[in-house]
Structures are given as structure tokens and as C-alpha cells.
Design a protein around this motif. Structure first.
Motif, PDB file in Angstrom:
ATOM      1  N   PRO A  81       0.797  -1.235   0.000  1.00 45.89           N
ATOM      2  CA  PRO A  81       0.000   0.000   0.000  1.00 45.89           C
ATOM      3  C   PRO A  81       0.828   1.284   0.000  1.00 45.89           C
ATOM      4  N   LEU A  82       2.045   1.232   0.487  1.00 49.35           N
ATOM      5  CA  LEU A  82       2.881   2.434   0.528  1.00 49.35           C
ATOM      6  C   LEU A  82       3.799   2.548  -0.692  1.00 49.35           C
ATOM      7  N   GLY A  83       3.616   1.670  -1.667  1.00 50.59           N
ATOM      8  CA  GLY A  83       4.460   1.698  -2.860  1.00 50.59           C
ATOM      9  C   GLY A  83       4.359   3.008  -3.619  1.00 50.59           C
ATOM     10  N   LEU A  84       3.137   3.458  -3.910  1.00 52.68           N
ATOM     11  CA  LEU A  84       2.958   4.695  -4.665  1.00 52.68           C
ATOM     12  C   LEU A  84       3.472   5.920  -3.900  1.00 52.68           C
ATOM     13  N   THR A 122       8.264   5.896   9.770  1.00 54.62           N
ATOM     14  CA  THR A 122       8.500   4.584  10.380  1.00 54.62           C
ATOM     15  C   THR A 122       7.195   4.017  10.937  1.00 54.62           C
ATOM     16  N   ALA A 123       6.412   4.858  11.590  1.00 55.36           N
ATOM     17  CA  ALA A 123       5.126   4.403  12.148  1.00 55.36           C
ATOM     18  C   ALA A 123       4.185   3.956  11.043  1.00 55.36           C
ATOM     19  N   ALA A 124       4.160   4.668   9.923  1.00 57.42           N
ATOM     20  CA  ALA A 124       3.295   4.278   8.802  1.00 57.42           C
ATOM     21  C   ALA A 124       3.720   2.926   8.242  1.00 57.42           C
ATOM     22  N   MET A 125       5.015   2.730   8.070  1.00 56.81           N
ATOM     23  CA  MET A 125       5.515   1.465   7.520  1.00 56.81           C
ATOM     24  C   MET A 125       5.184   0.305   8.463  1.00 56.81           C
ATOM     25  N   LEU A 126       5.401   0.476   9.754  1.00 57.48           N
ATOM     26  CA  LEU A 126       5.114  -0.593  10.714  1.00 57.48           C
ATOM     27  C   LEU A 126       3.611  -0.837  10.859  1.00 57.48           C
ATOM     28  N   SER A 127       2.817   0.220  10.809  1.00 56.00           N
ATOM     29  CA  SER A 127       1.359   0.061  10.911  1.00 56.00           C
ATOM     30  C   SER A 127       0.807  -0.718   9.723  1.00 56.00           C
ATOM     31  N   VAL A 128       1.260  -0.390   8.536  1.00 59.32           N
ATOM     32  CA  VAL A 128       0.807  -1.116   7.341  1.00 59.32           C
ATOM     33  C   VAL A 128       1.246  -2.574   7.416  1.00 59.32           C
ATOM     34  N   LEU A 133      -0.206  -8.222   8.047  1.00 58.99           N
ATOM     35  CA  LEU A 133      -0.038  -9.503   8.740  1.00 58.99           C
ATOM     36  C   LEU A 133      -1.341  -9.961   9.375  1.00 58.99           C
ATOM     37  N   ALA A 134      -2.055  -9.049  10.022  1.00 55.77           N
ATOM     38  CA  ALA A 134      -3.327  -9.398  10.662  1.00 55.77           C
ATOM     39  C   ALA A 134      -4.336  -9.881   9.627  1.00 55.77           C
ATOM     40  N   LEU A 135      -4.396  -9.212   8.483  1.00 52.12           N
ATOM     41  CA  LEU A 135      -5.324  -9.633   7.433  1.00 52.12           C
ATOM     42  C   LEU A 135      -4.972 -11.009   6.874  1.00 52.12           C
ATOM     43  N   VAL A 136      -3.696 -11.264   6.698  1.00 52.98           N
ATOM     44  CA  VAL A 136      -3.268 -12.575   6.175  1.00 52.98           C
ATOM     45  C   VAL A 136      -3.611 -13.677   7.169  1.00 52.98           C
ATOM     46  N   TYR A 137      -3.335 -13.438   8.450  1.00 55.61           N
ATOM     47  CA  TYR A 137      -3.624 -14.464   9.457  1.00 55.61           C
ATOM     48  C   TYR A 137      -5.114 -14.634   9.704  1.00 55.61           C
ATOM     49  N   ALA A 138      -5.916 -13.624   9.289  1.00 55.96           N
ATOM     50  CA  ALA A 138      -7.385 -13.751   9.386  1.00 55.96           C
ATOM     51  C   ALA A 138      -7.969 -14.430   8.154  1.00 55.96           C
TER      52      ALA A 138
END
Length: 145
Positions: A81-84, A122-128, A133-138
Motif C-alpha cells: 500500500p505504501l508503494g505509490l 516509520t510508524a506508517a511502515m510498521l502500521s501497514v 499480517l493481521a489480514l493474512v492471518y485472518a
């Protein structure tokens, strides 16, 4: 008698070094992603993923930029999501460096990059990363790793 160059702890020269290093890094990242987008090369394994058996916070960023070079924004977002935003920042840093070299923009006034910008990035990168990860594990398969 040997004369050594004077060493200064001038904030303006330190800021200029940071800007030059950021410009060089941004230009190298853009160039590498542009080349990789045209040539099919195997990607090296991610050291973070090898060590921790989890995708890293930047996982998918290279593929996201490759999708951007091909003009595929939806696929780019799915890879990272942060690629662009990071692609546009890198492009902007390169343009700014080019404008400074040509004299269209004045040199830095010695103010370094605010630590707040670094913390928010840094917070944006870690939050994404945590969200992905949460979405994948769900069981969600929208984001591609």
C-alpha cells in the motif's frame, strides 16, 4: 608541514550530506526498479523472512514499484500500500536534487529533516505491516506477499 582539511560540525554541511545521500539512494532505487521492471531476473531471498519466517515491513515494495513502472496502480497497491507514496517521494527527491544542481532551487538552508517526519514514516511502515499480517492471518488474500 602537512595541512589537514578543517573539520566542522556545521549543521548546514551535515544537512547537505543527508540530502545528497537521500538523493543518491532515491535515484538508485528508482533506476534499479526501472531496470528490473524491463528484465526478468530472479529476486534474492529476503533475509528478514529467512530469519523470522515472516514477511518484512517492506515486503512487496519492489514488485509494487515494478507494477507502477508498468502503470498498474491496483496491482501496485496489492503488493504494498505504501508503494505509490514512496515512489512519488523518491521521484520528488530526485527532481529536487536535479533542480538544485541546475540552480532552479536554492541550496539547503541548513535545516535538517525533522525527526517527526522520520518517526511518522516509520510508524506508517510498521502500521501497514501489522495490518497486512493481521489480514493474512485472518484469511484475507487481498494483499500479495
Amino acid at each position: 608541514m602537512v595541512c589537514a582539511a578543517p573539520t566542522t560540525n556545521n549543521p548546514a554541511s551535515n544537512s547537505a550530506r543527508i540530502v545528497n545521500a537521500a538523493s543518491l539512494l532515491a535515484g538508485a532505487a528508482l533506476a534499479a526498479s526501472a531496470v528490473i521492471s524491463r528484465v526478468t531476473l530472479p529476486m534474492p531471498p529476503c533475509f528478514f523472512k529467512l530469519m523470522f519466517h515472516l514477511p518484512c515491513p517492506g515486503c512487496g515494495m519492489t514488485r509494487s514499484w515494478i507494477a507502477l513502472w508498468h502503470g498498474n496502480l491496483p496491482l501496485s497497491f496489492r503488493y504494498h500500500p505504501l508503494g505509490l507514496p514512496l515512489f512519488l517521494c523518491a521521484f520528488g527527491v530526485c527532481l529536487l536534487a536535479l533542480f538544485r544542481l541546475t540552480g532552479l532551487v536554492r541550496k539547503s538552508d541548513g535545516k535538517p529533516v525533522s525527526p517527526v517526519v522520520i518517526w511518522y514514516s516509520t510508524a506508517a511502515m510498521l502500521s501497514v505491516w501489522v495490518m497486512r499480517l493481521a489480514l493474512v492471518y485472518a484469511g484475507n488474500t487481498y494483499f500479495l506477499w
